[in-house]
Write a protein that holds these residues in place. Sequence first.
Motif, PDB file in Angstrom:
ATOM      1  N   TYR A  42       0.839  -1.195   0.000  1.00 26.63           N
ATOM      2  CA  TYR A  42       0.000   0.000   0.000  1.00 26.63           C
ATOM      3  C   TYR A  42       0.872   1.241   0.000  1.00 26.63           C
ATOM      4  O   TYR A  42       1.702   1.438   0.897  1.00 26.63           O
ATOM      5  CB  TYR A  42      -0.904   0.030   1.242  1.00 26.63           C
ATOM      6  N   LEU A  43       0.678   2.090  -1.014  1.00 32.07           N
ATOM      7  CA  LEU A  43       1.385   3.378  -1.099  1.00 32.07           C
ATOM      8  C   LEU A  43       0.386   4.500  -1.389  1.00 32.07           C
ATOM      9  O   LEU A  43       0.719   5.483  -2.043  1.00 32.07           O
ATOM     10  CB  LEU A  43       2.442   3.324  -2.206  1.00 32.07           C
ATOM     11  N   ARG A  44      -0.832   4.353  -0.910  1.00 33.15           N
ATOM     12  CA  ARG A  44      -1.865   5.358  -1.152  1.00 33.15           C
ATOM     13  C   ARG A  44      -1.564   6.656  -0.403  1.00 33.15           C
ATOM     14  O   ARG A  44      -0.866   6.667   0.601  1.00 33.15           O
ATOM     15  CB  ARG A  44      -3.228   4.837  -0.691  1.00 33.15           C
ATOM     16  N   ARG A  45      -2.141   7.737  -0.935  1.00 36.92           N
ATOM     17  CA  ARG A  45      -2.069   9.061  -0.282  1.00 36.92           C
ATOM     18  C   ARG A  45      -0.619   9.460   0.010  1.00 36.92           C
ATOM     19  O   ARG A  45      -0.277   9.802   1.126  1.00 36.92           O
ATOM     20  CB  ARG A  45      -2.916   9.063   0.999  1.00 36.92           C
ATOM     21  N   ASN A  46       0.211   9.410  -1.018  1.00 30.69           N
ATOM     22  CA  ASN A  46       1.564   9.939  -0.934  1.00 30.69           C
ATOM     23  C   ASN A  46       1.734  10.989  -2.020  1.00 30.69           C
ATOM     24  O   ASN A  46       0.740  11.544  -2.504  1.00 30.69           O
ATOM     25  CB  ASN A  46       2.581   8.795  -1.067  1.00 30.69           C
TER      26      ASN A  46
END
Length: 432
Positions: A79-83
């Motif tokens: 998960y690498l969301r909202r970066n």
Amino acid sequence: MSRLKRIAGQDLRAGFKAGGRDCGTSVPQGLLKAARKSGQLNLSGRNLSEGLKHLDCNSNLLETIPPELAGMESLELLYLRRNKLRFLPEFPSCSLLKELHVGENQIEMLEAEHLKHLNSILVLDLRDNKLKSVPDEIILLRSLERLDLSNNDISSLPYSLGNLHLKFLALEGNPLRTIRREIISKGTQEVLKYLRSKIKDDGPSQSESATETAMTLPSESRVNIHAIITLKILDYSDKQATLIPDEVFDAVKSNIVTSINFSKNQLCEIPKRMVELKEMVSDVDLSFNKLSFISLELCVLQKLTFLDLRNNFLNSLPEEMESLVRLQTINLSFNRFKMLPEVLYRIFTLETILISNNQVGSVDPQKMKMMENLTTLDLQNNDLLQIPPELGNCVNLRTLLLDGNPFRVPRAAILMKGTAAILEYLRDRIPT
């Protein structure tokens, strides 16, 4: 999906979880501050790669990812969301990576080199970015089952996308000019079917035409044999049929079928012969029919993971659906439900419940909190007069959609801030 210890926001200090056990390795607060300040996460010298399968780096303002992360050979879910990523990271060593979630970033471009190492990818989440196009090389992702491209700047799609065996394709919120909204509203299989038809319109080779003709026997002219053999889809959609003919099921013969598409017909009941496919079918689309009840034929599909029942006349679901122990996504939008069906609370594998445009008047937050895999809940356009504050304790929810209900709070300004803000607002209102 196993529970993950989050490495998101202030929880970046919590320990990793790998291979079903705690690794005993943690990211200290100083590293968190440095990551937020520099936009980079430095994992060097921390010996995290061995055995690490699941990693959540959501909400950390990352602009790049460290080479140590790209070299984690055992990584399966990331998960690498909202970066603040502007490019899809490359993962040359992550040959086992099955799920990559990079939604809500600033990714503007998707090219072949970004995709070439994703040989095992099943789920690719690219929603809420700034993508303007999808490359033809998307066809390289042969294992891909779920692709989320919603809320980007995509104006057209490569026709080759239609040759992927996708079970779920999200396109909402894009300025698409080459596909009519009517086709998109019919769902994934109709979009893929349309894209494949455009490949043929562009001029299929003579040998391709001959192959299709040879595989369509006169007695099976109404059955898409090509889809059965090459795509493993039993497709009898958009026929306005009140019954599925026996020849449709007979056409399966000894072939493996993983998807059924009987959408856009006039079916009043579940076809009884679907039970013949119970050992192999994982996706069923019965949307846009006239179903007013669900019979037990559907409840024996033990491998079912995706079920589309939208645009029918349903107001309840049978308790026997509890036996669908692999079900991950159910779409019940545009039916006649007045409450969230009780059986759904007992299907703990559910990750997505879409029940918009019904008459749902209440949900049970205590039971919903037990659904630890549930990440998406769409309750838009229902009859919710109030939202129970305890719903804020469902911290695993990443998408909670509540627009179009008659409640007064949370106010529209809160809803516009997104799921995290809604959940925080609700938690603050829990009586102490």
